[in-house]
Motif scaffolding. Structure first.
Motif, short mmCIF file in Angstrom:
data_model
loop_
_atom_site.label_atom_id
_atom_site.label_comp_id
_atom_site.label_asym_id
_atom_site.label_seq_id
_atom_site.Cartn_x
_atom_site.Cartn_y
_atom_site.Cartn_z
N ILE A 61 -6.47 -4.88 -7.54
CA ILE A 61 -5.29 -4.65 -6.72
C ILE A 61 -5.62 -4.98 -5.26
O ILE A 61 -6.61 -4.50 -4.72
CB ILE A 61 -4.79 -3.21 -6.84
N LYS A 87 0.82 -1.21 0.00
CA LYS A 87 0.00 0.00 0.00
C LYS A 87 0.86 1.27 0.00
O LYS A 87 1.77 1.41 0.82
CB LYS A 87 -0.92 0.00 1.22
N ASP A 129 2.35 0.57 -6.39
CA ASP A 129 0.91 0.66 -6.11
C ASP A 129 0.32 1.87 -6.83
O ASP A 129 -0.70 1.77 -7.53
CB ASP A 129 0.69 0.76 -4.61
N SER A 155 -2.22 1.42 -9.91
CA SER A 155 -3.57 1.93 -9.69
C SER A 155 -4.05 2.74 -10.89
O SER A 155 -5.24 2.80 -11.18
CB SER A 155 -3.62 2.79 -8.42
N ARG A 196 -4.00 -4.69 -1.53
CA ARG A 196 -2.95 -3.94 -0.85
C ARG A 196 -2.64 -4.54 0.53
O ARG A 196 -3.55 -4.87 1.29
CB ARG A 196 -3.35 -2.48 -0.72
#
Length: 242
Positions: free
Chosen positions: A145, A128, A133, A137, A147
């Motif tokens: 996704i 995260k 990430d 995203s 996290r």
């Protein structure tokens, strides 16, 4: 850095340079007892030395925590991957190191290339708030996704959850694969991560001094020597800023 007069009060208002260190990226730093060691630590201490102040290392487990420390001015200097979502509240240097983001799958996975990852029904485990990430995203349109708290937890969660893909810094994934049989890296990379230094916004003189410092550290061999000294392979010194 030639003339540093007047910089110290802006760079280190508390009298020491509070340096935010992210040990979630093994390329940059690792825990060393109660402190940390690595390329970013060496650069932070050298910048403090040139300012004529002591470096106070603030060690964080994740990139997101490290970013927040600088953005909130709880730290005076940090080391981050450049990303549009991090530009608010932070002034970046040009990158000093380039590293790769890669995917891991199981040996029996039908996935063979990076382009096959973004499919409906695929779950991609990431840390995260990490650079990858933020990138994935934006880039992944069909895959989900998932996290987790830190980059060190990515492969563990990937294996435990039965997810289809794990994503991360290539060096971290390679270390995880050495401990976890039955997994493989997909060839190549899905992104190049540009690692830079940054200071809180609103410190223009320090930001300019930092940019000059990074270019000098690259050109003079400091970054290359630090990578070698800490045994970092697979990461390269970034080219000079345009």
């Amino acid at each position: 850095m030639n003339d540093l007069s007047g910089l110290v009060a802006e760079a280190a208002p508390g009298g020491t340079l509070r340096v935010s260190i992210n040990v979630g990226n093994a390329v940059l730093a690792r825990r060393d007892g109660d402190s940390a060691a690595g390329v970013s630590v060496d650069l932070g201490r050298e910048f403090a030395r040139r300012l004529g102040v002591a470096a106070d290392l603030l060690v964080f487990a994740t990139a997101a925590e490290s970013v927040d420390a600088v953005r909130s001015q709880k730290a005076d200097l940090g080391f981050f991957a450049i990303d549009p979502k991090r530009s608010d509240g932070i002034e970046f240097s040009a990158p000093y190191v380039l590293i790769e983001g890669a995917y891991v799958v199981r040996d029996g996975s039908p996935l063979k290339v990076n382009e096959e990852v973004d499919r409906a029904g695929h779950r991609v485990v990431v840390a995260k708030g990490s650079a990858y990430d933020l990138f994935l995203s934006r880039e992944l349109k069909q895959a989900e996704i998932v996290r987790v708290a830190s980059s060190q937890a990515v492969v563990q969660e990937f294996v435990a959850s039965g997810a289809e893909v794990a994503a991360g810094v290539k060096q971290q994934l390679e270390a995880d694969l050495a401990r976890q049989p039955g997994l493989r890296l997909l060839p190549g990379r899905f992104m190049v991560i540009q690692q830079a230094m940054g200071v809180p916004a609103g410190r223009p003189a320090v930001a300019e001094a930092l940019r000059r410092f990074v270019e000098e550290m690259k050109a003079g061999g400091f970054v290359a020597q630090a990578l070698a000294r800490h045994g970092i392979q697979g990461a390269g010194v970034a080219p000079p800023a345009a």
